[in-house]
Design a protein around this motif. Sequence first.
Motif, PDB file in Angstrom:
ATOM      1  N   TYR A   1      -2.781  -2.083   6.798  1.00 28.41           N
ATOM      2  CA  TYR A   1      -1.800  -1.915   6.480  1.00 28.41           C
ATOM      3  C   TYR A   1      -0.747  -1.791   6.242  1.00 28.41           C
TER       4      TYR A   1
ATOM      5  N   ASN B   1      -9.758   4.107   2.451  1.00 30.60           N
ATOM      6  CA  ASN B   1     -10.396   4.170   3.895  1.00 30.60           C
ATOM      7  C   ASN B   1     -11.606   5.760   3.460  1.00 30.60           C
TER       8      ASN B   1
ATOM      9  N   GLU C   1       2.926  -1.228   3.630  1.00 28.49           N
ATOM     10  CA  GLU C   1       3.891  -1.359   2.787  1.00 28.49           C
ATOM     11  C   GLU C   1       4.843  -2.452   1.687  1.00 28.49           C
TER      12      GLU C   1
ATOM     13  N   THR D   1       0.605  -1.204  -0.189  1.00 29.69           N
ATOM     14  CA  THR D   1       0.013   0.243  -0.523  1.00 29.69           C
ATOM     15  C   THR D   1       0.937   1.060  -0.327  1.00 29.69           C
ATOM     16  N   LYS D   2       0.230   2.290  -0.925  1.00 31.15           N
ATOM     17  CA  LYS D   2       0.465   3.632  -0.885  1.00 31.15           C
ATOM     18  C   LYS D   2       0.201   4.380  -0.329  1.00 31.15           C
ATOM     19  N   SER D   3       0.646   5.695   0.001  1.00 35.32           N
ATOM     20  CA  SER D   3      -0.018   6.703   0.918  1.00 35.32           C
ATOM     21  C   SER D   3      -1.647   6.914  -0.342  1.00 35.32           C
ATOM     22  N   TYR D   4      -2.011   7.119  -1.428  1.00 35.20           N
ATOM     23  CA  TYR D   4      -2.824   7.299  -2.360  1.00 35.20           C
ATOM     24  C   TYR D   4      -4.585   5.918  -1.658  1.00 35.20           C
ATOM     25  N   ASP D   5      -3.218   4.578  -2.130  1.00 35.27           N
ATOM     26  CA  ASP D   5      -4.276   3.551  -1.713  1.00 35.27           C
ATOM     27  C   ASP D   5      -4.827   3.414  -0.258  1.00 35.27           C
ATOM     28  N   ARG D   6      -4.372   3.397   0.382  1.00 33.71           N
ATOM     29  CA  ARG D   6      -4.845   3.761   1.983  1.00 33.71           C
ATOM     30  C   ARG D   6      -5.796   4.882   2.485  1.00 33.71           C
ATOM     31  N   GLU D   7      -5.581   6.001   1.252  1.00 36.17           N
ATOM     32  CA  GLU D   7      -6.836   7.582   1.083  1.00 36.17           C
ATOM     33  C   GLU D   7      -8.175   6.560   0.257  1.00 36.17           C
TER      34      GLU D   7
END
Length: 330
Positions: free
Chosen positions: A29, A17, A31, A8-14
């Motif tokens: 999550y 969520n 990485e 996961t990267k920041s955009y996946d989590r965003e």
Amino acid sequence: MKTAVFSTKSYDREYLNRFNSSHSHELTYFEAPLNKNTVNLTVGYEAVCVFVNDDLNKEVIDELSSKGVKVIALRCAGFNNVDLDEATNKGIAVVRVPTYSPQAVAEHAMALILTLNRKTHKAYNRIRESNFSLERLTGFDIHGKTVGIIGTGHIGALFAKIVLGFGCNVIGYDVNENKELVDAGVKYCGLDELFKNSDIISLHCPLIPATHHLLNKNAFDKMKDGVMVINTSRGALINTTDAIAALKSGRLGYLGIDVYEQEEKLFFKDLSEEIIEDDEISRLMTFPNVLITSHQGFFTKEALEEIASTTLKNLTDIEEGRGSKNEIKV
Ligand code: NAD
């Protein structure tokens, strides 16, 4: 569902969520990618959620099964990185996102063509250094050129419509012909004919044993001198060693790749302070007529929304016993 979400990267989590508010899955999550070195992280989870470069081979699937994992949710369409037979043997459901903005990938293929051809990336850098010269920026008209498309499924069909719009002659090769495309003006032919006649070749077929290293020395030898090859599908469709030889000889005039056979060690990571160990990508990076992007064909807002919403719905459907229409059956 208690789900371990890998790579996961920041955009996946965003995006996950945001869409999870209507599903309430318990998402953790990581990485790191899921592979034999990280599979121990899955203890206590009912599902794993993975992406294109996670490695779910037999050994990993056996470990997942022994830890009680019941679902593998792919956040992508391709599933060449999952041993499906083993997942079936172990009773693990494998779900995917079959289409998430095929437009995104088709448009990215066109972006690679336009950039390689009109050298806008070079012009951008020149102008920033007050170099307003046009020397060595000559392109060619795309209108009237012959574009060969290998694989005319969701993405290939949309790409065909884009290049038809540019006024190209479009020829296609696929194991299944698409009548709608024939009506739109695409002519199907054999692979050798496609290699012989295309000014631009774009790959949109899956990576399966029949297509592994589809573009090798033998194929490059059949192509026009100076041909442009675009690969937004999967890296191993091209034999990289043979592509480098074809670039050195000039047979291959342009190469645009969004995927690379050994990409899992490189793509999606910032390696700007590291030594790159992969000599073939390093060699490719030196050619003035090679453009590499880091598997970003899918990377649009619309695609991220579709990936997140479909992935979470796939988990909900399985959890609530309905089964998912996106389950991959062998
Ligand atoms: P699709 O299943 O809709 O289309 C694939 C087409 O390839 C089908 O028409 C199929 O008949 C054809 N095909 C199968 N075997 C073939 C063969 N041996 N020779 C020629 N054609 C063959 O898939 P799609 O949604 O259009 O995706 C195509 C590929 O794009 C995927 O396999 C995936 O690897 C890749 N992809 C890349 C990105 C990215 O971000 N770069 C994103 C999504 C998908």
